[in-house]
Design a protein around this motif. Structure first.
Motif, PDB file in Angstrom:
ATOM      1  N   SER A  19       1.224  -1.178   0.274  1.00 39.10           N
ATOM      2  CA  SER A  19      -0.108  -0.053  -0.161  1.00 39.10           C
ATOM      3  C   SER A  19       0.544   1.255  -0.002  1.00 39.10           C
ATOM      4  N   HIS A  20       0.229   2.528  -0.698  1.00 38.09           N
ATOM      5  CA  HIS A  20       1.156   3.635  -0.632  1.00 38.09           C
ATOM      6  C   HIS A  20       0.683   4.280   0.051  1.00 38.09           C
ATOM      7  N   ALA A  21      -0.991   4.488   0.748  1.00 35.49           N
ATOM      8  CA  ALA A  21      -1.234   4.740   1.588  1.00 35.49           C
ATOM      9  C   ALA A  21      -0.851   5.822   2.708  1.00 35.49           C
ATOM     10  N   PRO A  80     -29.392  15.640  -3.052  1.00 39.34           N
ATOM     11  CA  PRO A  80     -29.356  16.082  -1.306  1.00 39.34           C
ATOM     12  C   PRO A  80     -29.417  14.447  -0.616  1.00 39.34           C
ATOM     13  N   ARG A  81     -30.001  14.443   0.359  1.00 35.12           N
ATOM     14  CA  ARG A  81     -29.889  13.139   1.146  1.00 35.12           C
ATOM     15  C   ARG A  81     -28.835  12.104   0.569  1.00 35.12           C
ATOM     16  N   VAL A  82     -27.576  12.172   0.954  1.00 34.58           N
ATOM     17  CA  VAL A  82     -27.152  11.524   0.043  1.00 34.58           C
ATOM     18  C   VAL A  82     -25.545  11.376   1.624  1.00 34.58           C
ATOM     19  N   ARG A  83     -25.177   9.990   1.232  1.00 33.39           N
ATOM     20  CA  ARG A  83     -24.377   9.740   2.012  1.00 33.39           C
ATOM     21  C   ARG A  83     -23.056   9.702   1.873  1.00 33.39           C
ATOM     22  N   VAL A  84     -22.514  10.911   2.939  1.00 32.85           N
ATOM     23  CA  VAL A  84     -20.655  10.732   2.032  1.00 32.85           C
ATOM     24  C   VAL A  84     -19.847   9.724   2.843  1.00 32.85           C
ATOM     25  N   GLU A  85     -19.018   8.763   2.686  1.00 27.98           N
ATOM     26  CA  GLU A  85     -18.377   8.289   3.329  1.00 27.98           C
ATOM     27  C   GLU A  85     -16.600   8.903   3.144  1.00 27.98           C
ATOM     28  N   TRP A  86     -15.559   8.782   4.201  1.00 32.00           N
ATOM     29  CA  TRP A  86     -14.940   8.973   3.518  1.00 32.00           C
ATOM     30  C   TRP A  86     -13.694   7.982   4.432  1.00 32.00           C
ATOM     31  N   ARG A  87     -12.916   6.817   3.978  1.00 31.32           N
ATOM     32  CA  ARG A  87     -12.126   5.866   4.537  1.00 31.32           C
ATOM     33  C   ARG A  87     -10.339   5.836   4.993  1.00 31.32           C
ATOM     34  N   HIS A  88      -9.884   5.671   5.591  1.00 30.07           N
ATOM     35  CA  HIS A  88      -9.039   5.736   5.213  1.00 30.07           C
ATOM     36  C   HIS A  88      -7.835   4.061   5.006  1.00 30.07           C
ATOM     37  N   GLN A  89      -8.481   3.265   4.918  1.00 28.52           N
ATOM     38  CA  GLN A  89      -8.451   1.494   3.554  1.00 28.52           C
ATOM     39  C   GLN A  89      -9.741   1.685   3.186  1.00 28.52           C
ATOM     40  N   ALA A  90     -10.049   1.141   1.765  1.00 25.18           N
ATOM     41  CA  ALA A  90     -11.110   0.812   1.171  1.00 25.18           C
ATOM     42  C   ALA A  90     -11.963  -0.512   1.807  1.00 25.18           C
ATOM     43  N   GLY A 143     -10.704   9.041  -7.932  1.00 25.69           N
ATOM     44  CA  GLY A 143      -9.254   9.490  -7.835  1.00 25.69           C
ATOM     45  C   GLY A 143      -8.475   8.651  -6.987  1.00 25.69           C
ATOM     46  N   ASN A 144      -9.561   7.808  -6.167  1.00 21.27           N
ATOM     47  CA  ASN A 144      -9.413   7.282  -4.543  1.00 21.27           C
ATOM     48  C   ASN A 144      -7.878   6.703  -4.964  1.00 21.27           C
ATOM     49  N   ALA A 196      -8.046  -9.094  -4.352  1.00 18.55           N
ATOM     50  CA  ALA A 196      -8.052  -9.995  -3.337  1.00 18.55           C
ATOM     51  C   ALA A 196      -7.338  -9.135  -2.350  1.00 18.55           C
ATOM     52  N   GLU A 197      -6.693  -8.029  -2.586  1.00 16.60           N
ATOM     53  CA  GLU A 197      -6.361  -7.065  -1.391  1.00 16.60           C
ATOM     54  C   GLU A 197      -6.581  -5.819  -1.886  1.00 16.60           C
ATOM     55  N   THR A 198      -5.875  -5.179  -1.292  1.00 19.27           N
ATOM     56  CA  THR A 198      -6.712  -3.465  -1.056  1.00 19.27           C
ATOM     57  C   THR A 198      -5.655  -2.329  -1.068  1.00 19.27           C
ATOM     58  N   GLY A 199      -4.333  -3.122  -1.050  1.00 16.66           N
ATOM     59  CA  GLY A 199      -3.025  -1.998  -0.374  1.00 16.66           C
ATOM     60  C   GLY A 199      -3.179  -1.675  -1.169  1.00 16.66           C
ATOM     61  N   SER A 200      -2.642  -1.841  -2.164  1.00 17.53           N
ATOM     62  CA  SER A 200      -2.083  -0.589  -3.847  1.00 17.53           C
ATOM     63  C   SER A 200      -3.642   0.546  -4.378  1.00 17.53           C
ATOM     64  N   GLY A 201      -4.370   0.636  -3.585  1.00 19.74           N
ATOM     65  CA  GLY A 201      -5.305   1.359  -4.083  1.00 19.74           C
ATOM     66  C   GLY A 201      -5.738   0.955  -5.330  1.00 19.74           C
ATOM     67  N   PHE A 202      -5.885  -0.128  -5.312  1.00 21.32           N
ATOM     68  CA  PHE A 202      -6.388  -0.960  -7.011  1.00 21.32           C
ATOM     69  C   PHE A 202      -5.710  -0.256  -8.330  1.00 21.32           C
ATOM     70  N   LYS A 203      -4.237   0.358  -7.909  1.00 18.14           N
ATOM     71  CA  LYS A 203      -4.144   1.455  -8.904  1.00 18.14           C
ATOM     72  C   LYS A 203      -2.113  -0.041  -9.645  1.00 18.14           C
ATOM     73  N   GLY A 204      -2.090  -1.167  -8.540  1.00 12.65           N
ATOM     74  CA  GLY A 204      -1.058  -1.474  -9.331  1.00 12.65           C
ATOM     75  C   GLY A 204      -1.563  -2.839 -10.092  1.00 12.65           C
ATOM     76  N   ASN A 205      -0.427  -3.978 -10.298  1.00 12.12           N
ATOM     77  CA  ASN A 205      -1.070  -5.232 -10.961  1.00 12.12           C
ATOM     78  C   ASN A 205      -0.825  -6.220 -10.144  1.00 12.12           C
TER      79      ASN A 205
END
Length: 401
Positions: A19-21, A80-90, A143-144, A196-205
């Motif tokens: 992960s680069h996070a 309106p009435r949209v739930r917005v969520e911010w997560r450190h990991q996906a 851009g997540n 299977a993993e989220t560590g790369s932020g879905f940017k890698g191979n």
């Protein structure tokens, strides 16, 4: 020096896919604020059509310092009435920040500095405790993961897409099957990736499997039992290559993620696609980005064209960079914009993904003992020189050749 270079290369090879996070224990310091008289939605000065789909920004955001204005759009109109969520990991079960948009589809947030995965969803029954289903609306920031700073503010627009219904039939075997749609119609030829993993932020191979959808948007991925995150991409030139997406490309994130596969069954799913309409993800009129300018050269001082300068948030400088320049020209010169002030680690390389290939370039800035550089708001650092070396076959461990 060669030993240091080899050590850096070894670190790259050993930690590919990590992960680069930005790891931070700081949580968001406030829930969203109600816009004052809904003015945040009306004084923006940009129409919904000027906003980026699933991860863009209004062209003239009216934001308060140290706040991030999030606006949610449905079919080119504020929702309106949209739930917005911010997560450190996906895959974090609990978001670091969450809140609902108001009458003009806007809400303000004060996130702590760091990387975040932003999502937005609307449900006709208002029940966010159940699983997402057809008829709900969902958005994934294009851009997540997004890097933000608590010292500045910005405006982010999320355009929601309707969650498609599931296919009625599935093939025999074990895996995931489904279809990709764009505005309700089949999204042909998109590349579907299962992670299977989220560590790369879905940017890698580091995806488990990939396949192209057919002309009807249908796809099937043969996978072992487990839990997977599905994303779909299609570039404007009809390719499905990895790397940064651009205006006009298609991106889809499965709203039913993670998708669970059981032995002997294909799990049905459906992915709504979004066409990216803008390149920049966050703009803030309240500050000027920092800039790093300089040259990339070899050990003899000759300019290196085609390599790019990159900032990382970990000293090993592996995985996906936080910010990077365009490839240097024939004179080796680069210009690197730093929209979020802070301390980073500076290096240069060629190639955008994975370990540098034999014949490629790799190097680090030697202006500090740990290769770190600090950039303030609006600061310009001139005459930065980064020395790079060619990667030889002897540099690469046998198992990676």
């Amino acid at each position: 020096m060669r030993k240091l270079r080899l050590a850096a290369l070894a670190a790259v090879l050993m930690t590919m896919g990590l992960s680069h996070a930005l790891e931070t224990s700081a949580r968001g310091n406030a829930l969203p604020d109600a816009p004052a008289g809904n003015a945040a939605g009306t004084t923006n000065g940009a129409s919904a059509k000027d906003s980026a789909v699933s991860g863009g920004v209004t062209g003239k955001p009216a934001v308060e310092p140290r706040k991030y204005l999030v606006r949610t759009i449905w079919k080119d109109a504020p929702l309106p009435r949209v739930r917005v969520e911010w997560r450190h990991q996906a895959d974090d079960a609990v978001p670091a920040l969450s809140g609902d948009t108001f009458g003009f589809g806007t809400a303000n947030f004060r996130p702590a500095s760091g990387f975040y995965y932003l999502t937005a969803e609307w449900r006709p029954d208002g029940n966010y405790a159940r699983a997402r289903k057809a008829g709900d609306r969902f958005a994934w920031l294009g851009g997540n993961p997004l890097l933000v700073s608590s010292e500045i503010g910005g405006a982010i627009t999320l355009t929601l897409e309707e969650v498609p219904p599931l296919p009625s039939t599935t093939p025999a075997g074990t895996g995931i099957s489904g279809r990709a749609t764009l505005a309700g119609a089949p999204a042909a030829n998109v590349g579907v990736y299962a992670y299977a993993e989220t560590g790369s932020g879905f940017k890698g191979n580091d995806f488990q499997a990939t396949v192209r959808a057919n002309a009807k948007g249908e796809f099937a991925l043969e996978l072992p039992p487990g839990r997977y995150f599905l994303l779909a991409r299609l570039r404007a030139d009809n390719s499905i290559d990895l790397g940064p997406l651009h205006k006009g490309d298609l991106l889809g994130y499965d709203p039913r993620n993670p998708v669970v596969v059981d032995a002997g069954h294909y799990t049905a799913t459906a992915i709504p696609m979004t066409r990216l309409k803008m390149i920049k993800l966050v703009e803030s009129p309240a500050f000027r980005p920092g800039t790093i300018e300089g040259r990339i050269v070899d050990r003899s001082g000759r300019p290196v064209s085609g390599a790019y300068a990159a900032l990382y948030n970990i000293p090993e400088m592996v995985g996906r960079s936080v910010f990077r320049s365009e490839p240097a020209g024939a004179d080796g010169r680069f210009k690197l914009s730093v929209p979020v002030p802070g301390s980073y680690f500076l290096g240069a390389r060629s190639g955008y993904g994975g370990a540098p290939a034999v014949g490629g370039w790799l190097g680090t800035w030697s202006g500090s003992t740990d290769h770190s550089i600090t950039i303030k708001t609006g600061e310009v650092r001139h005459d930065i020189e980064i020395v790079v070396d060619r990667i030889t076959r002897e540099d690469v461990p046998q198992e990676n050749q």
